[in-house]
Design a protein around this motif. Structure first.
Motif, mmCIF file in Angstrom:
data_model
loop_
_atom_site.group_PDB
_atom_site.id
_atom_site.type_symbol
_atom_site.label_atom_id
_atom_site.label_comp_id
_atom_site.label_asym_id
_atom_site.label_seq_id
_atom_site.Cartn_x
_atom_site.Cartn_y
_atom_site.Cartn_z
ATOM 1 N N ARG A 97 -16.408 0.017 13.967
ATOM 2 C CA ARG A 97 -17.669 0.056 13.214
ATOM 3 C C ARG A 97 -18.073 1.502 12.922
ATOM 4 O O ARG A 97 -18.471 1.825 11.794
ATOM 5 C CB ARG A 97 -18.760 -0.650 14.015
ATOM 6 C CG ARG A 97 -20.137 -0.489 13.434
ATOM 7 C CD ARG A 97 -21.187 -1.170 14.296
ATOM 8 N NE ARG A 97 -21.402 -2.544 13.872
ATOM 9 C CZ ARG A 97 -22.369 -3.333 14.359
ATOM 10 N NH1 ARG A 97 -23.180 -2.869 15.276
ATOM 11 N NH2 ARG A 97 -22.503 -4.564 13.936
ATOM 12 N N GLU A 98 -17.952 2.387 13.905
ATOM 13 C CA GLU A 98 -18.305 3.788 13.670
ATOM 14 C C GLU A 98 -17.370 4.422 12.651
ATOM 15 O O GLU A 98 -17.803 5.220 11.804
ATOM 16 C CB GLU A 98 -18.253 4.544 14.998
ATOM 17 C CG GLU A 98 -19.336 4.139 15.980
ATOM 18 C CD GLU A 98 -19.315 4.986 17.233
ATOM 19 O OE1 GLU A 98 -18.293 5.684 17.463
ATOM 20 O OE2 GLU A 98 -20.302 4.960 17.991
ATOM 21 N N ARG A 99 -16.083 4.069 12.711
ATOM 22 C CA ARG A 99 -15.138 4.614 11.740
ATOM 23 C C ARG A 99 -15.463 4.115 10.337
ATOM 24 O O ARG A 99 -15.400 4.881 9.358
ATOM 25 C CB ARG A 99 -13.715 4.213 12.132
ATOM 26 C CG ARG A 99 -12.632 4.876 11.276
ATOM 27 C CD ARG A 99 -11.251 4.430 11.696
ATOM 28 N NE ARG A 99 -10.948 4.861 13.061
ATOM 29 C CZ ARG A 99 -10.750 4.039 14.076
ATOM 30 N NH1 ARG A 99 -10.842 2.732 13.896
ATOM 31 N NH2 ARG A 99 -10.476 4.505 15.275
ATOM 32 N N ALA A 100 -15.825 2.836 10.214
ATOM 33 C CA ALA A 100 -16.192 2.294 8.905
ATOM 34 C C ALA A 100 -17.465 2.944 8.376
ATOM 35 O O ALA A 100 -17.591 3.199 7.172
ATOM 36 C CB ALA A 100 -16.365 0.775 9.000
ATOM 37 N N ILE B 133 -11.856 -16.657 1.519
ATOM 38 C CA ILE B 133 -13.038 -16.884 2.347
ATOM 39 C C ILE B 133 -13.227 -15.677 3.247
ATOM 40 O O ILE B 133 -12.314 -15.298 3.990
ATOM 41 C CB ILE B 133 -12.896 -18.170 3.183
ATOM 42 C CG1 ILE B 133 -12.733 -19.378 2.262
ATOM 43 C CG2 ILE B 133 -14.100 -18.357 4.096
ATOM 44 C CD1 ILE B 133 -12.448 -20.670 2.994
ATOM 45 N N LEU B 134 -14.406 -15.066 3.169
ATOM 46 C CA LEU B 134 -14.709 -13.862 3.936
ATOM 47 C C LEU B 134 -15.807 -14.178 4.957
ATOM 48 O O LEU B 134 -16.841 -14.751 4.590
ATOM 49 C CB LEU B 134 -15.169 -12.743 3.002
ATOM 50 C CG LEU B 134 -14.238 -12.462 1.815
ATOM 51 C CD1 LEU B 134 -14.833 -11.394 0.917
ATOM 52 C CD2 LEU B 134 -12.858 -12.037 2.301
ATOM 53 N N PRO B 135 -15.629 -13.810 6.214
ATOM 54 C CA PRO B 135 -16.558 -14.227 7.284
ATOM 55 C C PRO B 135 -17.767 -13.316 7.434
ATOM 56 O O PRO B 135 -18.136 -12.916 8.538
ATOM 57 C CB PRO B 135 -15.671 -14.181 8.522
ATOM 58 C CG PRO B 135 -14.735 -13.043 8.247
ATOM 59 C CD PRO B 135 -14.477 -13.068 6.761
ATOM 60 N N PHE B 136 -18.427 -12.973 6.339
ATOM 61 C CA PHE B 136 -19.633 -12.157 6.439
ATOM 62 C C PHE B 136 -20.519 -12.434 5.241
ATOM 63 O O PHE B 136 -20.071 -12.969 4.219
ATOM 64 C CB PHE B 136 -19.300 -10.658 6.522
ATOM 65 C CG PHE B 136 -18.358 -10.173 5.453
ATOM 66 C CD1 PHE B 136 -18.788 -9.922 4.163
ATOM 67 C CD2 PHE B 136 -17.011 -9.956 5.742
ATOM 68 C CE1 PHE B 136 -17.924 -9.475 3.181
ATOM 69 C CE2 PHE B 136 -16.131 -9.506 4.768
ATOM 70 C CZ PHE B 136 -16.593 -9.270 3.488
ATOM 71 N N GLY B 137 -21.802 -12.091 5.388
ATOM 72 C CA GLY B 137 -22.764 -12.346 4.322
ATOM 73 C C GLY B 137 -24.025 -11.524 4.511
ATOM 74 O O GLY B 137 -24.028 -10.489 5.202
ATOM 75 N N TYR C 241 -16.500 -2.720 3.454
ATOM 76 C CA TYR C 241 -15.890 -2.283 4.715
ATOM 77 C C TYR C 241 -16.393 -3.214 5.822
ATOM 78 O O TYR C 241 -17.341 -2.892 6.554
ATOM 79 C CB TYR C 241 -16.260 -0.829 5.009
ATOM 80 C CG TYR C 241 -15.827 0.118 3.919
ATOM 81 C CD1 TYR C 241 -14.515 0.590 3.851
ATOM 82 C CD2 TYR C 241 -16.732 0.524 2.929
ATOM 83 C CE1 TYR C 241 -14.115 1.445 2.838
ATOM 84 C CE2 TYR C 241 -16.333 1.374 1.915
ATOM 85 C CZ TYR C 241 -15.028 1.834 1.863
ATOM 86 O OH TYR C 241 -14.623 2.668 0.859
ATOM 87 N N PRO C 242 -15.777 -4.390 5.965
ATOM 88 C CA PRO C 242 -16.309 -5.435 6.859
ATOM 89 C C PRO C 242 -16.335 -5.063 8.326
ATOM 90 O O PRO C 242 -17.002 -5.743 9.110
ATOM 91 C CB PRO C 242 -15.367 -6.623 6.605
ATOM 92 C CG PRO C 242 -14.141 -6.028 6.008
ATOM 93 C CD PRO C 242 -14.564 -4.812 5.252
ATOM 94 N N ASN C 243 -15.651 -3.998 8.734
ATOM 95 C CA ASN C 243 -15.747 -3.591 10.138
ATOM 96 C C ASN C 243 -17.151 -3.124 10.501
ATOM 97 O O ASN C 243 -17.503 -3.047 11.681
ATOM 98 C CB ASN C 243 -14.739 -2.477 10.440
ATOM 99 C CG ASN C 243 -13.315 -3.007 10.549
ATOM 100 O OD1 ASN C 243 -13.106 -4.181 10.832
ATOM 101 N ND2 ASN C 243 -12.336 -2.159 10.301
ATOM 102 N N GLU D 182 -10.000 -14.459 5.602
ATOM 103 C CA GLU D 182 -9.378 -13.153 5.591
ATOM 104 C C GLU D 182 -10.423 -12.089 5.897
ATOM 105 O O GLU D 182 -11.526 -12.130 5.357
ATOM 106 C CB GLU D 182 -8.724 -12.882 4.232
ATOM 107 C CG GLU D 182 -7.646 -13.892 3.868
ATOM 108 C CD GLU D 182 -6.967 -13.545 2.559
ATOM 109 O OE1 GLU D 182 -6.795 -12.350 2.279
ATOM 110 O OE2 GLU D 182 -6.617 -14.462 1.821
ATOM 111 N N LYS D 183 -10.082 -11.143 6.745
ATOM 112 C CA LYS D 183 -10.991 -10.050 7.104
ATOM 113 C C LYS D 183 -10.658 -8.843 6.234
ATOM 114 O O LYS D 183 -10.107 -7.841 6.689
ATOM 115 C CB LYS D 183 -10.857 -9.736 8.589
ATOM 116 C CG LYS D 183 -11.970 -8.833 9.110
ATOM 117 C CD LYS D 183 -13.318 -9.520 9.052
ATOM 118 C CE LYS D 183 -14.419 -8.633 9.618
ATOM 119 N NZ LYS D 183 -14.291 -8.419 11.076
ATOM 120 N N ILE D 184 -10.964 -8.954 4.964
ATOM 121 C CA ILE D 184 -10.762 -7.862 4.028
ATOM 122 C C ILE D 184 -12.069 -7.613 3.294
ATOM 123 O O ILE D 184 -12.999 -8.417 3.364
ATOM 124 C CB ILE D 184 -9.633 -8.179 3.010
ATOM 125 C CG1 ILE D 184 -9.949 -9.467 2.247
ATOM 126 C CG2 ILE D 184 -8.290 -8.267 3.708
ATOM 127 C CD1 ILE D 184 -8.919 -9.818 1.185
#
Length: 583
Positions: A76-79, A312-316, A400-402, A457-459
């Protein structure tokens, strides 16, 4: 045919949409309304139930594992630093160590800030009591409970506790926004039937209770908002607009709820991607749906969804809110108050309001002065003025999903995945050309059958859009899709998102592809309601109704093996015959 050539579109809407109810399910909200209406009722998809036993959590999802691991914290810090370099702002460590006096403050939107303060100033906790004599005279249905709570008399605050309890009692169920503003000291537990695009089944939340809660929520909306009684529902038909994330079992359970429990005459199911195209009056487009907890990308050509393009992306949007809170706490800009978005839903409402008012994607440092509130144990909201910083970083989590660390869900009971009807039809031996939609992505660690594909997918959003369109096939179709991107969903309203998507998708296209134009088309309908509007249009224009399922047919036979109307999986929804009359 002559009538259809001369009739006005508004007349068709009023004639065919008066008895057509469109239901669009989401993780955070459910949108329900008549097809002839301009907008649906947008109601939080949750229910608060009275607890007779003490010691239980006030929110059932409090039992989820939400701890961030060391590796996730480093990522997360890198992102953050990657996004900061693109936005030309200080890195994370530089931001926390430097003083705020030397920074240039971004312009404050006074209108948004004033509306935020005004709304919070009149905040009151939900009244969880109802008059006993009204409750006893009413029938034991969720509708009558809602009517009793709406017409109850004001409580006598001067009476003692014992006197008050003799006249009043707790409401058994509370719905909508009222359920989100219940004080944590009250004996209620909040349930969210849908999480991350799927039924919220867990060891603490059974599949039966999930279906019961969905039934109660929809029944309350139909009675309290649309004023459709149980006796009248046999003359109404339902269009169910489901997310691409729904799998076989969930689609069939929704049909059973709508036809069996809510007593609609007939129903049809459509996916959000296809509905969004019709909602904006298009035939071909790349639909990017940024919801509260999941995001999906799917391409549609001439009114037909292309299954192999689905991502499908696991964030919103809710993850952006939690990222906003994390950044402010890391930079020591958040007041010393107890803010818990999981245990206290009112805190998520506050963060979502801050996100919508102040977050945007643009270069340069972005700060503002805002008022945040603390909500503690039924006490009045206490305002705290603070200087929020790095407001352009949280929306960058879409790319940047991280930056966005989602919750970790517990494994559901094994029997939830056993679908004997699908086994009889040998669904899994069918070739779907590159993937299916059966995976339950939030349960990745569970032992799935190897033949059941998973598609999460985590992209980042730009990579997902590019990969989806490049999977479409023909070069002419790819060019058309890159020039016809549609952003829908609540987070699609983020300022600066359109230009950011165009720029980053263009850079993500491989140099070997002869494509130099990326365009996000403006939405003709409000982005949060595009899928609902498309479902209304599909239901009105479907004159043949070949794909509709009648209530007796579904209740007696369920899935008709060997018939034309099969709901084995979501890909059959895209293959349903739709008959449109062209003048």
């Amino acid at each position: 045919m002559d009538y259809l050539k001369t009739v006005a579109p508004t007349q068709i809407l009023s004639e065919r949409g008066a008895n057509l109810v469109v239901i669009n399910l989401g993780s955070a909200n459910v949108r329900v309304g008549l097809a002839m209406d301009e907008k649906p009722f947008n109601v939080p998809n949750c229910i608060a139930r009275y607890m007779t036993q003490t010691g239980k959590p006030t929110v059932v999802d409090q039992m989820l594992n939400t701890q961030v691991t060391t590796n996730q914290h480093v990522d997360r810090e890198r992102a953050y630093n990657t996004a900061a370099s693109l936005l030309k702002i200080p890195f994370l460590d530089e931001t926390s160590s430097s003083g705020s006096a030397s920074r240039k403050m971004g312009r404050i939107d006074g209108f948004n800030q004033a509306s935020t303060t005004k709304k919070d100033a009149v905040f009151t906790w939900t009244d969880v009591y109802e008059d006993e004599h009204i409750s006893l005279a009413s029938s034991e249905t969720s509708a009558d409970k809602g009517e009793a709570s709406a017409s109850k008399a004001a409580p006598d605050v001067t009476d003692s506790k014992d006197t008050s309890e003799s006249k009043r009692k707790y409401r058994k169920m509370i719905f909508g926004e009222e359920a989100l503003t219940i004080s944590s000291k009250e004996p209620y537990c909040l349930y969210h039937p849908i999480r991350r695009g799927h039924f919220n089944v867990s060891p603490h939340y059974s599949a039966q209770r999930v279906c019961e809660d969905l039934t109660a929520i929809l029944d309350w909306i139909l009675l309290e908002k649309l004023h459709i009684t149980h006796r009248e529902r046999n003359s109404f038909h339902a269009v169910i607009v489901v997310p691409e994330t729904f799998d076989t079992r969930e689609i069939k359970e929704m049909l059973t709820i709508v036809l069996g429990e809510l007593h609609f005459n007939s129903a049809v199911v459509h996916q959000e991607g296809l509905s969004a195209v019709f909602g904006n009056g298009l035939s071909t487009a790349c639909i990017v749906n940024i919801g509260a907890q999941t995001s999906t990308v799917v391409c549609v050509e001439d009114g037909v969804s292309l299954p192999n393009t689905e991502k499908i992306l696991p964030f919103g949007g809710e993850d952006i809110c939690r990222c906003l809170l994390w950044i402010q706490r890391h930079n020591q800009k958040w007041p010393q108050i107890h803010t818990d978005v999981l245990a206290k839903p009112i805190d998520m409402l506050m963060l979502n309001q801050l996100k919508e008012s102040f977050c945007e994607i643009r270069a340069g440092e972005l700060e503002t002065v805002a008022t945040v509130h603390s909500y503690e144990e039924g006490m009045p909201a206490v305002p705290h003025k603070t200087n929020l910083t790095s407001l352009n970083v949280p929306p960058m989590g879409l790319f940047y999903p991280n930056l966005l660390v989602p919750e970790v869900f517990p494994q559901p009971p094994r029997q939830w995945f056993q679908d004997h009807e699908n086994m009889l039809e040998d669904t899994w031996n069918m070739d779907f050309g590159g993937g299916g939609n059966m995976g339950l992505p939030m349960w990745d660690s569970f032992a799935f059958s190897p033949s059941k594909p998973k598609k999460e997918e985590k992209i980042g959003l730009a990579e997902a859009i590019t990969s989806s369109i490049l999977s479409a096939g023909r070069i002419d179709l790819r060019r058309k899709l890159f020039a016809s991107i549609q952003l829908i969903g609540g987070a699609g309203l983020t300022k600066g998102l359109v230009s950011a998507v165009e720029e980053r998708v263009l850079h993500a296209i491989p140099p070997t592809e002869a494509i130099d134009t990326v365009q996000v088309l403006p939405s003709r309908t409000e982005p949060p309601f595009v899928t609902w509007k498309g479902g209304a249009i599909l239901g009105i224009l479907d004159f043949g109704r070949e794909a509709w399922i009648e209530r007796p047919q579904w209740m007696e036979n369920g899935i008709n093996i060997g018939g034309l109307k099969k709901y084995k999986d979501s890909y059959h929804l895209q293959g349903q015959a739709m008959y449109f009359i062209n003048p």
